[in-house]
Design a protein around this motif. Structure first.
Motif, mmCIF file in Angstrom:
data_model
loop_
_atom_site.group_PDB
_atom_site.id
_atom_site.type_symbol
_atom_site.label_atom_id
_atom_site.label_comp_id
_atom_site.label_asym_id
_atom_site.label_seq_id
_atom_site.Cartn_x
_atom_site.Cartn_y
_atom_site.Cartn_z
ATOM 1 N N LYS A 117 4.512 0.457 0.622
ATOM 2 C CA LYS A 117 4.914 -0.195 1.866
ATOM 3 C C LYS A 117 4.306 -1.589 1.935
ATOM 4 O O LYS A 117 3.112 -1.761 1.665
ATOM 5 C CB LYS A 117 4.458 0.638 3.072
ATOM 6 C CG LYS A 117 5.116 2.011 3.134
ATOM 7 C CD LYS A 117 4.633 2.798 4.340
ATOM 8 C CE LYS A 117 5.296 4.174 4.392
ATOM 9 N NZ LYS A 117 4.812 4.972 5.544
ATOM 10 N N SER A 173 -5.008 5.754 1.295
ATOM 11 C CA SER A 173 -3.854 5.599 0.410
ATOM 12 C C SER A 173 -4.129 6.180 -0.978
ATOM 13 O O SER A 173 -5.260 6.509 -1.328
ATOM 14 C CB SER A 173 -3.494 4.120 0.281
ATOM 15 O OG SER A 173 -4.522 3.422 -0.411
ATOM 16 N N ASP A 174 -3.071 6.269 -1.765
ATOM 17 C CA ASP A 174 -3.190 6.696 -3.161
ATOM 18 C C ASP A 174 -3.243 5.498 -4.102
ATOM 19 O O ASP A 174 -4.048 5.465 -5.025
ATOM 20 C CB ASP A 174 -2.002 7.594 -3.533
ATOM 21 C CG ASP A 174 -2.042 8.926 -2.810
ATOM 22 O OD1 ASP A 174 -3.140 9.492 -2.692
ATOM 23 O OD2 ASP A 174 -0.983 9.391 -2.356
ATOM 24 N N VAL A 205 -2.444 0.955 -4.598
ATOM 25 C CA VAL A 205 -2.242 -0.371 -4.019
ATOM 26 C C VAL A 205 -1.661 -1.285 -5.090
ATOM 27 O O VAL A 205 -2.045 -1.196 -6.258
ATOM 28 C CB VAL A 205 -3.578 -0.953 -3.501
ATOM 29 C CG1 VAL A 205 -3.379 -2.376 -2.979
ATOM 30 C CG2 VAL A 205 -4.167 -0.074 -2.417
ATOM 31 N N VAL A 250 0.868 -1.180 0.000
ATOM 32 C CA VAL A 250 0.000 0.000 0.000
ATOM 33 C C VAL A 250 0.901 1.224 0.000
ATOM 34 O O VAL A 250 1.716 1.402 0.913
ATOM 35 C CB VAL A 250 -0.922 0.017 1.241
ATOM 36 C CG1 VAL A 250 -1.788 1.270 1.236
ATOM 37 C CG2 VAL A 250 -1.782 -1.236 1.288
ATOM 38 N N ASP A 251 0.787 2.033 -1.052
ATOM 39 C CA ASP A 251 1.671 3.196 -1.222
ATOM 40 C C ASP A 251 3.140 2.799 -1.111
ATOM 41 O O ASP A 251 3.960 3.513 -0.512
ATOM 42 C CB ASP A 251 1.340 4.284 -0.195
ATOM 43 C CG ASP A 251 0.079 5.054 -0.556
ATOM 44 O OD1 ASP A 251 -0.318 5.013 -1.732
ATOM 45 O OD2 ASP A 251 -0.510 5.681 0.349
ATOM 46 N N THR A 262 -3.928 -2.929 7.243
ATOM 47 C CA THR A 262 -3.957 -2.677 5.801
ATOM 48 C C THR A 262 -5.330 -2.219 5.330
ATOM 49 O O THR A 262 -5.448 -1.308 4.512
ATOM 50 C CB THR A 262 -3.533 -3.944 5.027
ATOM 51 O OG1 THR A 262 -2.200 -4.305 5.418
ATOM 52 C CG2 THR A 262 -3.567 -3.714 3.524
ATOM 53 N N ASN A 269 -5.511 1.365 6.248
ATOM 54 C CA ASN A 269 -4.534 2.181 5.510
ATOM 55 C C ASN A 269 -4.953 2.404 4.065
ATOM 56 O O ASN A 269 -4.713 3.473 3.494
ATOM 57 C CB ASN A 269 -3.158 1.512 5.543
ATOM 58 C CG ASN A 269 -2.486 1.624 6.890
ATOM 59 O OD1 ASN A 269 -2.763 2.548 7.651
ATOM 60 N ND2 ASN A 269 -1.617 0.687 7.212
ATOM 61 N N ILE A 270 -5.587 1.404 3.463
ATOM 62 C CA ILE A 270 -6.004 1.516 2.066
ATOM 63 C C ILE A 270 -6.981 2.677 1.878
ATOM 64 O O ILE A 270 -6.949 3.373 0.859
ATOM 65 C CB ILE A 270 -6.634 0.189 1.580
ATOM 66 C CG1 ILE A 270 -5.539 -0.871 1.424
ATOM 67 C CG2 ILE A 270 -7.367 0.372 0.247
ATOM 68 C CD1 ILE A 270 -6.080 -2.270 1.179
ATOM 69 N N LYS A 273 -4.167 11.002 8.903
ATOM 70 C CA LYS A 273 -4.853 10.585 7.686
ATOM 71 C C LYS A 273 -6.369 10.725 7.831
ATOM 72 O O LYS A 273 -7.062 11.150 6.912
ATOM 73 C CB LYS A 273 -4.494 9.138 7.345
ATOM 74 C CG LYS A 273 -3.061 8.949 6.859
ATOM 75 C CD LYS A 273 -2.758 7.494 6.563
ATOM 76 C CE LYS A 273 -1.358 7.318 6.007
ATOM 77 N NZ LYS A 273 -1.037 5.890 5.751
#
Length: 449
Positions: free
Chosen positions: A165, A180-181, A183, A162-163, A173, A176-177, A330
């Motif tokens: 990482k 995120s920008d 995947v 993801v991004d 995850t 975080n998704i 975020k």
């Protein structure tokens, strides 16, 4: 009883955090010989529940459980008591102290919040370890909901990063998704990188399925028959569903999707029974269910229990603290995204109380899950640290900005500017508080909370 335990947990957590946060201001103020007039847990407009003066400081408990405060002499704060500021500065007043001392006093609260979270996360890692769903063990890839597909995922994808990482834990995850920008997944044997569709993210947040839009993929194998219609259909324990109405449904996520499209209907189901195909008819209820239990033993294989030594728990606690702080940043960012409209899902004290973790004991009674309680307290401590660092007059961050300005420019911000800024900040914070409370109340009456 359940509600009482949740309220108790909320008040206990808030009390711990507020007292320690305010001690972060109180202790350096005392060290720098600054007079502290009040030290309060909770706010006390009009009256206090308890109060006692010891030395020069009045200690008390207010009736409004939305935080707390220390009132430092010679400082423009939320009390808006400016009478003393009309007199020449006294040596014991905040305004008479060097800028670096004032900066330490103002940063004390968020510093304590950060180190408290680090301490709690380190203790949780050492004493409890961590249990998580390991994405690297998803041999069949992931199953996704309609919102997940809109984001860009496909059933069977294996999430790689993801991004940029590496993705290891499903619990982290999946959250975080949302912020995120892009995947990267393994799809059909090839690495595919795609930009996360914000419309899908909006659907996930709107439907409150932040932890459910991605699940481990497992075969659709019947484990039990829970309804009369399921028993009447001829389905048996051990049957592996192959297709529904001619659509291949070897996996649970595929079967669930087709069943949702056939709510209240009768469907044709092909199963493998002892290696031989059987075709049956079954009724789908109004919720898109067959009334069967599904064998999910494969899910246990993707769960990892990780233990930490004392030496490992300390850096792991720091990592978890930084992860929590990053998540707060975020989430704050997504609140103001016009497409996602995260602000609509902001919850206030009522929503927080409702979400407090509660377990049941062997007798069916409600008990506190202390590991979950401390995890919440650590997360909330980081949230308070982040919130207080926002450069809004009325918060610690606002005072820090003015102090840094003075240190850089070489002269203080005019007193009148400080007073007006503080007034604007207080009005803004009160308005925000009313908005959050109003959101909670609206959700209660509309059944969304």
């Amino acid at each position: 009883m359940e509600l009482a335990i949740k309220i108790f947990q909320f008040i206990l957590s808030i009390s711990i955090l507020v007292i320690l946060h305010e001690l972060g201001h109180f202790i350096p103020a005392k060290l720098f010989k600054t007079k502290v007039e009040k030290f309060y847990l909770f706010f006390d407009p009009w009256f206090s529940v308890v109060k006692k003066k010891i030395g020069e400081t009045e200690y008390g408990i207010g009736w409004l459980p939305f935080g707390g405060y220390v009132k430092i002499a010679g400082m423009v704060d939320e009390s808006m008591d400016t009478e003393q500021l009309k007199q020449p500065a006294q040596p014991w007043e905040f305004r008479a102290k060097p800028a670096w001392q004032r900066l330490i006093i103002m940063m004390g609260g968020v510093t304590v919040n950060f180190f408290l979270a680090w301490l709690i996360y380190s203790c949780l890692s050492f004493f409890n370890g961590e249990t998580y769903t390991d994405l690297t063990k998803f041999k069949e890839g992931i199953g996704v909901t309609e919102a997940g597909r809109k984001m860009g995922f496909q059933n069977g994808d294996k999430i790689i990063s993801v991004d940029g990482k590496p993705a290891e834990r499903l619990e982290n995850t999946s959250i975080n998704i949302l912020f995120s920008d892009q995947v990267t997944v393994l799809r059909g044997g090839k690495e595919v990188t795609f930009k996360v569709n914000e419309n899908g993210v909006a659907d996930v947040i709107k439907q409150r399925e932040a932890k459910l839009y991605i699940t481990p993929r497992f075969p659709m194998v019947i484990d039990s028959l829970a309804s009369p219609s399921a028993k009447a259909s001829g389905l048996e324990k051990g049957d592996k569903v192959v297709s529904i109405n001619g659509t291949p449904t070897s996996y649970f996520d595929e079967a669930s999707s087709v069943l949702n499209q056939n709510k209240g209907k009768t469907v044709s189901i092909e199963v493998l029974r002892n290696g031989k195909p059987e075709t049956l008819s079954a009724s789908v209820d109004k919720n898109g269910k067959l009334g069967v239990g599904v064998n999910q033993k494969g899910i246990a294989n993707v769960i990892t229990d990780k233990k930490y030594s004392f030496g490992e728990a300390i850096p792991r606690g720091l990592t978890r603290t930084i992860e929590a702080l990053t998540m707060q940043v975020k989430q704050f960012k997504i609140m103001f995204n016009s497409k996602i409209q995260g602000y609509k899902n902001v919850g206030g004290p009522i929503a927080i109380v409702k979400s407090m973790p509660v377990d049941r004991d062997a007798n069916g009674g409600f008990v506190i899950n202390w590991a979950a309680f401390w995890s919440f307290t650590a997360m909330f401590s980081i949230w308070l640290a982040f919130l207080n660092l926002i450069p809004i007059p009325g918060l610690d961050g606002g005072h820090v900005i003015f102090t840094l300005y003075e240190m850089i420019v070489g002269k203080p911000v005019p007193q009148k500017v400080l007073e007006n800024a503080q007034m604007i900040g207080v009005i803004f914070l009160l308005g925000l508080m009313l908005l959050i409370f109003g959101s909670d109340i609206f959700k209660i009456f509309t059944g969304k909370l």
